[in-house]
Design an enzyme around this catalytic site. Structure first.
Site, PDB file in Angstrom:
ATOM      1  CG  ASP A  67      -0.230  -0.256   2.536  1.00  0.00           C
ATOM      2  OD1 ASP A  67       0.976   0.013   2.635  1.00  0.00           O
ATOM      3  OD2 ASP A  67      -0.903  -0.710   3.481  1.00  0.00           O
ATOM      4  CG  HIS A 136      -5.419  -1.801   9.476  1.00  0.00           C
ATOM      5  ND1 HIS A 136      -5.366  -0.442   9.713  1.00  0.00           N
ATOM      6  CD2 HIS A 136      -4.131  -2.237   9.580  1.00  0.00           C
ATOM      7  CE1 HIS A 136      -4.107  -0.099   9.943  1.00  0.00           C
ATOM      8  NE2 HIS A 136      -3.343  -1.160   9.863  1.00  0.00           N
ATOM      9  CD  GLU A 141      -8.138   1.389   8.531  1.00  0.00           C
ATOM     10  OE1 GLU A 141      -8.130   0.548   9.453  1.00  0.00           O
ATOM     11  OE2 GLU A 141      -7.452   2.427   8.552  1.00  0.00           O
TER      12      GLU A 141
HETATM   13  P1  PGA Z   1       2.844  -1.167  12.405  1.00  0.00           P
HETATM   14  O1  PGA Z   1       1.573  -1.142  11.480  1.00  0.00           O
HETATM   15  O2  PGA Z   1       3.774  -2.154  11.802  1.00  0.00           O
HETATM   16  O3  PGA Z   1       3.409   0.232  12.343  1.00  0.00           O
HETATM   17  O4  PGA Z   1       2.369  -1.556  13.756  1.00  0.00           O
HETATM   18  C1  PGA Z   1       1.026  -2.346  11.077  1.00  0.00           C
HETATM   19  C2  PGA Z   1      -0.188  -2.025  10.251  1.00  0.00           C
HETATM   20  O5  PGA Z   1      -0.901  -1.069  10.605  1.00  0.00           O
HETATM   21  O6  PGA Z   1      -0.445  -2.711   9.267  1.00  0.00           O
END
Ligand code: PGA
Length: 242
Positions: A67, A136, A141
């Site tokens: 993404d 998510h 989401e």
């Molecule tokens: P993070 O995010 O690795 O910064 O915890 C994971 C995500 O939101 O997919």
């Protein structure tokens, strides 16, 4: 889905790296889908060490991303900045191809289409994903249908708070949208690895492993998928019954 329990962040990163190496060694022209955030920093470090010590050869490997935030390419929070600072600029041998969504594209619908065409031409051997505190996957989401395809997603407040925290930026500076692979493209990968570390993820882990399958917790979509592996450390697993 399969679940692997590990001790801590370092062991989680080691295990994820093992899966990346397997994917690279298991194909003549491997395609590796990566992701950004706090979770993959250890993995990036291991890939850099592996490539620069010639433990792995990525000259035939295509790398692409899960993404990208909608905003300037050079923003401190962009996946592009992250990938170049933590991986691509540090590699002594470049991968064969690097693909990223362009979060600064003027025509975002056209960009979704362009990125989807890239994904269609480059079936992934492995796709690495983090898990949001709200469950998510990418920017799929809560509430996102389980059959989503690449789209521009609106971030929830929980995700915006994580972005602010990860990149030390204010609410105003924080991006609110993302171009993300949908569940369809993520699940097209031969192997999907979701790695999770830390007590702030424990509630999400409990919901994903033990709760009902529901779009309220997007990663529960993986429950019945045999080619998805979760790697979970002790702090993230703390609320599980067994
Ligand atoms: P993070 O995010 O690795 O910064 O915890 C994971 C995500 O939101 O997919």
């Amino acid at each position: 889905m399969k679940v692997i329990f590990v001790k801590d962040y370092d062991e989680m990163s080691d295990k994820a790296y093992e899966f990346v190496v397997q994917a690279i060694e298991g194909s003549e022209n491997p395609v590796v889908g990566l992701t950004t955030g706090g979770t993959p920093r250890g993995l990036m470090k291991r890939i850099v060490e592996g490539v620069n010590s010639k433990q792995i050869d990525v000259s035939n490997t295509t790398m692409l991303n899960l993404d990208e935030y909608i905003g300037p390419n050079e923003a401190v929070y962009s996946a592009k900045t992250y990938m170049y600072d933590n991986l691509y600029n540090l590699l002594e041998t470049a991968p064969k191809n690097i693909f990223m969504p362009n979060g600064a594209a003027e025509d975002l619908d056209a960009e979704v289409q362009r990125y989807n065409e890239i994904l269609a031409k480059h079936p992934r051997d492995i796709q690495i994903c983090g898990l949001g505190t709200n469950g998510h996957i990418g920017a799929n989401e809560p509430g996102t249908p389980f059959d989503s395809t690449t789209f521009i997603a609106q971030h929830t407040d929980a995700t915006i708070a994580s972005t602010m925290n990860e990149y030390g930026i204010t609410r105003e500076e924080s991006p609110t949208e993302m171009l993300t692979q949908g569940f369809k493209e993520i699940l097209e990968s031969k192997h999907v690895v979701v790695f999770v570390s830390g007590s702030h993820k424990a509630e999400a882990v409990k919901a994903v492993i033990e709760g009902p399958v529901t779009t309220d917790w997007p990663a529960t979509n993986f429950r019945d998928k045999d080619h998805v592996t979760f790697i979970i450390d002790e702090a993230a697993a703390a609320l599980l019954n067994k």
